[in-house]
Design an enzyme around this catalytic site. Structure first.
Site, PDB file in Angstrom:
ATOM      1  CD  GLU A 107       1.725   4.025   9.116  1.00 26.87           C
ATOM      2  OE1 GLU A 107       2.940   3.972   9.329  1.00 26.87           O
ATOM      3  OE2 GLU A 107       1.103   3.120   8.522  1.00 26.87           O
ATOM      4  CD  GLU A 127       0.954   0.322  12.898  1.00 23.68           C
ATOM      5  OE1 GLU A 127       0.485   0.796  11.852  1.00 23.68           O
ATOM      6  OE2 GLU A 127       0.824   0.884  14.014  1.00 23.68           O
TER       7      GLU A 127
END
Length: 253
Positions: A107, A127
């Protein structure tokens, strides 16, 4: 030792996540330190480009899960994960990636304006494998950086993406030899820093806005920014320097 190291010189700010023993996982202390480094970068007019990297051969392995299980959240209000993913600097940011850029680390790379990565580096948003989702900008930005179906594969399987594949699809701007990402990022930063600072910031603002807004909205904002750029002293200096066949002397005005 500080969890974040800074090196400010020659117009370039190098911000290094310094937790190699934890694969540069980000906890709250590191989040606050990154935010402070970005603020210092933004505040100094002599610094034109920032490079975000990691110590010890790893870019960033994301959120510190041990700290998370203790109830710690590595985010700041209005700034997001690592103190940066929701409030990006107005000046260009380059990610210099060695090793793993996974979860929150991926990210951070997606939040950067440019990415330089070693050929053996790896990106990923795993995730879902941990019962989480990539809310630090991963789900928002990945389909803008990669083709839709590849982005979906990345987030739904959680499988890693080699840097060479990421480069072939445009997520990575420059591939370096292993260990050479920071050097290549510095070279790229130097090329950017040679340009007019005001025009660079304005160009970043418009390009970044164009992926969020409709064409009508972005052209309206572009006209506003263009008016400020053309009225700047640097615009006049750029034209004069070209006509006089000399290097421009930027004033950032």
């Amino acid at each position: 030792m500080s969890t974040v190291l800074t090196d400010f010189a020659d117009g370039v700010a190098v911000i290094t996540i310094n937790r190699p023993e934890a694969r540069n996982a980000v906890d709250l202390e590191t989040t606050k330190a990154i935010a402070a480094a970005i603020d210092a970068f933004e505040a100094r007019p002599d610094l034109l480009v920032a490079i975000l990297t990691g110590a010890g051969g790893t870019f960033c392995s994301g959120m510190d899960l041990k700290a998370f299980t203790r109830g710690e959240k590595p985010a700041l209000p209005g700034r997001g994960f690592a103190g940066i993913t929701e409030r990006l600097p107005t000046k260009p940011l380059i990610a210099a990636v060695e090793g793993w850029a996974i979860a929150g680390g991926c990210e951070l790379a997606l939040a950067a304006d440019l990415v330089v990565a070693a050929r053996d580096a790896t990106f990923g948003l795993p995730e879902v494998k941990r019962g989480l989702i990539a809310v630090g900008g991963g789900l928002v930005r990945v389909a803008k950086a990669l083709p839709y179906h590849l982005a979906m594969q990345l987030v739904l399987t959680g499988d890693p993406l080699p840097a060479t594949t990421a480069h072939s699809y445009g997520l990575v701007n420059v591939l370096s030899e292993p260990g050479g990402a920071l050097e290549e990022a510095r070279a790229l930063a130097t090329r950017i820093a040679a340009n007019a600072p005001f025009a660079v910031r304005a160009s970043k603002r418009i390009v970044a806005s164009s992926v969020r807004y409709t064409d009508e909205e972005v052209f309206a904002e572009q006209r506003e920014v263009w008016a400020a750029v053309t009225a700047s002293a640097d615009a006049q200096e750029g034209a004069r320097a070209f006509a006089e066949k000399r290097a421009p002397l930027w004033r950032d005005q």
